[in-house]
Design a protein around this motif. Structure first.
Motif, PDB file in Angstrom:
ATOM      1  N   HIS A 178       0.851  -1.189   0.000  1.00 31.37           N
ATOM      2  CA  HIS A 178       0.000   0.000   0.000  1.00 31.37           C
ATOM      3  C   HIS A 178       0.889   1.241   0.000  1.00 31.37           C
ATOM      4  N   ARG A 179       0.453   2.253  -0.708  1.00 32.37           N
ATOM      5  CA  ARG A 179       1.165   3.525  -0.700  1.00 32.37           C
ATOM      6  C   ARG A 179       0.681   4.353   0.493  1.00 32.37           C
ATOM      7  N   VAL A 180       1.636   4.899   1.235  1.00 38.45           N
ATOM      8  CA  VAL A 180       1.337   5.671   2.439  1.00 38.45           C
ATOM      9  C   VAL A 180       2.150   6.962   2.389  1.00 38.45           C
ATOM     10  N   ARG A 181       1.573   8.033   2.870  1.00 35.87           N
ATOM     11  CA  ARG A 181       2.282   9.319   2.913  1.00 35.87           C
ATOM     12  C   ARG A 181       2.453   9.778   4.362  1.00 35.87           C
ATOM     13  N   LEU A 182       3.684  10.095   4.733  1.00 37.61           N
ATOM     14  CA  LEU A 182       3.975  10.716   6.022  1.00 37.61           C
ATOM     15  C   LEU A 182       4.104  12.215   5.782  1.00 37.61           C
ATOM     16  N   GLU A 183       3.209  12.980   6.374  1.00 38.49           N
ATOM     17  CA  GLU A 183       3.162  14.421   6.109  1.00 38.49           C
ATOM     18  C   GLU A 183       4.376  15.142   6.701  1.00 38.49           C
ATOM     19  N   PRO A 184       4.804  16.243   6.065  1.00 39.37           N
ATOM     20  CA  PRO A 184       5.969  16.988   6.561  1.00 39.37           C
ATOM     21  C   PRO A 184       5.768  17.477   7.992  1.00 39.37           C
ATOM     22  N   TRP A 185       6.891  17.485   8.727  1.00 38.05           N
ATOM     23  CA  TRP A 185       6.905  17.976  10.100  1.00 38.05           C
ATOM     24  C   TRP A 185       8.324  18.447  10.373  1.00 38.05           C
ATOM     25  N   LEU A 186       8.568  18.993  11.556  1.00 39.30           N
ATOM     26  CA  LEU A 186       9.898  19.498  11.888  1.00 39.30           C
ATOM     27  C   LEU A 186      10.931  18.385  11.981  1.00 39.30           C
ATOM     28  N   TYR A 187      10.485  17.192  12.363  1.00 33.43           N
ATOM     29  CA  TYR A 187      11.397  16.072  12.598  1.00 33.43           C
ATOM     30  C   TYR A 187      10.862  14.836  11.877  1.00 33.43           C
ATOM     31  N   PRO A 188      11.683  13.799  11.741  1.00 34.15           N
ATOM     32  CA  PRO A 188      11.169  12.530  11.199  1.00 34.15           C
ATOM     33  C   PRO A 188      10.050  11.972  12.081  1.00 34.15           C
ATOM     34  N   HIS A 189       9.182  11.193  11.478  1.00 28.26           N
ATOM     35  CA  HIS A 189       8.112  10.531  12.220  1.00 28.26           C
ATOM     36  C   HIS A 189       8.686   9.352  13.002  1.00 28.26           C
ATOM     37  N   VAL A 190       8.340   9.254  14.265  1.00 27.90           N
ATOM     38  CA  VAL A 190       8.677   8.081  15.070  1.00 27.90           C
ATOM     39  C   VAL A 190       7.480   7.139  14.984  1.00 27.90           C
ATOM     40  N   ILE A 191       7.732   5.935  14.460  1.00 23.18           N
ATOM     41  CA  ILE A 191       6.643   5.052  14.061  1.00 23.18           C
ATOM     42  C   ILE A 191       6.471   3.902  15.050  1.00 23.18           C
ATOM     43  N   ARG A 192       5.215   3.700  15.474  1.00 23.11           N
ATOM     44  CA  ARG A 192       4.846   2.517  16.265  1.00 23.11           C
ATOM     45  C   ARG A 192       3.878   1.687  15.425  1.00 23.11           C
ATOM     46  N   LEU A 193       4.097   0.364  15.369  1.00 23.48           N
ATOM     47  CA  LEU A 193       3.309  -0.508  14.505  1.00 23.48           C
ATOM     48  C   LEU A 193       2.629  -1.622  15.286  1.00 23.48           C
ATOM     49  N   GLN A 194       1.525  -2.090  14.702  1.00 26.40           N
ATOM     50  CA  GLN A 194       0.816  -3.236  15.253  1.00 26.40           C
ATOM     51  C   GLN A 194       0.084  -3.942  14.120  1.00 26.40           C
ATOM     52  N   THR A 195       0.159  -5.280  14.089  1.00 23.34           N
ATOM     53  CA  THR A 195      -0.585  -6.052  13.091  1.00 23.34           C
ATOM     54  C   THR A 195      -1.513  -7.025  13.799  1.00 23.34           C
ATOM     55  N   THR A 196      -2.787  -6.960  13.444  1.00 22.05           N
ATOM     56  CA  THR A 196      -3.792  -7.824  14.048  1.00 22.05           C
ATOM     57  C   THR A 196      -4.574  -8.550  12.962  1.00 22.05           C
ATOM     58  N   ALA A 197      -5.089  -9.719  13.301  1.00 23.10           N
ATOM     59  CA  ALA A 197      -5.913 -10.488  12.366  1.00 23.10           C
ATOM     60  C   ALA A 197      -7.254  -9.799  12.181  1.00 23.10           C
ATOM     61  N   GLN A 198      -7.686  -9.647  10.926  1.00 20.99           N
ATOM     62  CA  GLN A 198      -8.989  -9.024  10.683  1.00 20.99           C
ATOM     63  C   GLN A 198     -10.116  -9.825  11.311  1.00 20.99           C
ATOM     64  N   ALA A 199      -9.970 -11.136  11.325  1.00 24.31           N
ATOM     65  CA  ALA A 199     -11.060 -11.987  11.795  1.00 24.31           C
ATOM     66  C   ALA A 199     -11.217 -11.972  13.309  1.00 24.31           C
TER      67      ALA A 199
END
Length: 398
Positions: A310-331
């Motif tokens: 999937h294409r995703v855009r991180l919008e501009p900000w003063l600093y890089p984005h610090v990313i937290r992720l989580q993957t869950t089952a749809q079901a």
């Protein structure tokens, strides 16, 4: 027209990159290769009837000893879309390509033994079951415009195709590699470096100049002719061009160097734009039967894998984005282990690099990765045996 196996190789028989381990840079991990093979067609017995034919907008796919159901539902559409994209890139208007696919035994019959695939002259491409594999389609498009010396042909194929392995680059080797290839001594271990060098040529000097160099040099030039063609096309002696590459072009991995011609042209949904202090929830319908999932591919030493981009855009900000992720089952909503990769749509010249994040427990732990603003292809990958629809949550805490 003759059988593929009746076509005699001429001019080139280059060892090319085998499928690679995404986490390993040692070429000894590579067990099979992609070989470019310039061929001539003999008149002999007709080719056997394929087991299936899939007709896209830009190419035909013929299966021999395999079935369409052996491939995930989005794979053929991706290959067809990619063929259209790379043909547009080179301005190709050659004959409609035919992609013939089959098991390793089929490839061994029609290509040099032990390789992953080979591109025939003009229109035919043969690739084994590990699809998608864009590299050979670049050769088909580029070759329909002009013949290129092996250095540039393989470099353009690496630069222009989606890359599945993350091989490191050593620009300090470029003089010796160019010298060896100019003397007719190629090596598959050089492919990623040639892709990175070609990225420099295209991004700093322009694709038109690279194609001019191809036209002036031809497909099998002497060392002197290649050097002369490069100097005329780029306006610098080859030694100065190599020095400029080594000193001025950013260091990128093979995955970061490669263009994402299809993936970065996906439509960008408003729900895939992330501001600082917000989070996104994206559906990754990883199911080999649907039209979003690609594969399967084998990435040594892991099992067959399938993935969705999937294409995703991180919008501009003063600093890089610090990313937290989580993957869950749809079901079920339960946490699911997976591998997530943020692949930048920016060029290597822009200095943006990919980030691979393993989530063995299905959620971020330890130091959180940071990513500059910009557009990314976010790849979520699972083993074929464990594949299931997921929800990826991306949070950028303020």
């Amino acid at each position: 027209m003759g059988r593929l196996s009746d076509r005699e190789p001429v001019a080139l028989n280059l060892p090319s990159r085998p499928p690679a381990a995404e986490k390993f840079s040692d070429p000894s991990w590579f067990v099979r290769a992609v070989v470019v093979l310039v061929t001539t067609t003999a008149c002999a017995e007709p080719e056997p009837e394929p087991d299936f034919v899939w007709r896209g907008e830009h190419l035909d796919i013929r299966g021999y000893g395999v079935q369409e159901s052996d491939y995930c539902g989005g794979t053929f559409t991706h290959v067809d879309t990619y063929m259209g994209a790379v043909a547009t890139m080179f301005g190709s208007d050659g004959p409609r390509p035919v992609l013939s696919i089959g098991p390793a035994e089929f490839v061994d019959e029609h290509c040099p033994i032990g390789v992953t695939g080979c591109a025939g002259a003009g229109h035919a491409t043969v690739i084994e079951t590990a699809l998608p594999l864009d590299h050979e389609l670049v050769h088909v498009a580029q070759r329909s415009i002009v013949g290129c010396p092996p250095i540039l042909a393989e470099g353009l194929a690496e630069y222009s195709s989606w890359n599945y392995w993350n091989v490191g680059i050593d620009p300090d080797r470029i003089e010796s590699v160019v010298d060896a290839w100019s003397r007719g001594e190629p090596s598959y271990g050089d492919y990623s470096l040639l892709g990175h060098f070609t990225a420099f040529l295209v991004e700093v000097h322009g694709l038109d100049r690279a194609m001019t160099a191809c036209e002036l040099a031809g497909s099998a030039p002497s060392s002197d002719r290649f050097e002369e063609a490069m100097e005329i096309a780029f306006g610098l002696p080859l030694s100065e061009l190599l020095d400029q590459y080594q000193t001025e072009y950013p260091l990128c991995s093979a995955r970061d160097t490669a263009r994402k011609l299809v993936e970065c042209n996906q439509s960008l949904d408003a729900s895939a734009i992330l501001e600082v202090g917000q989070s996104l929830e994206l559906d990754y319908d990883i199911d080999c039967t649907n039209a979003q999932t690609l594969g399967p591919r084998f990435v040594h030493p892991e099992p067959d894998q399938v993935w969705v981009n999937h294409r995703v855009r991180l919008e501009p900000w003063l600093y890089p984005h610090v990313i937290r992720l989580q993957t869950t089952a749809q079901a079920t909503g339960q946490l699911v282990p997976t591998i997530v990769t943020f692949l930048p749509c920016g060029r290597c010249l822009d200095g943006i690099q990919s980030v691979l994040i393993e989530l063995p427990e299905g959620a971020s732990s330890g130091p959180l990765p940071s990513l500059p603003a910009g557009d990314y292809v976010v790849e979520v990958r699972q083993s074929l045996a464990d594949a299931q629809p997921l929800v990826l949550t991306i949070e950028s805490p303020s």
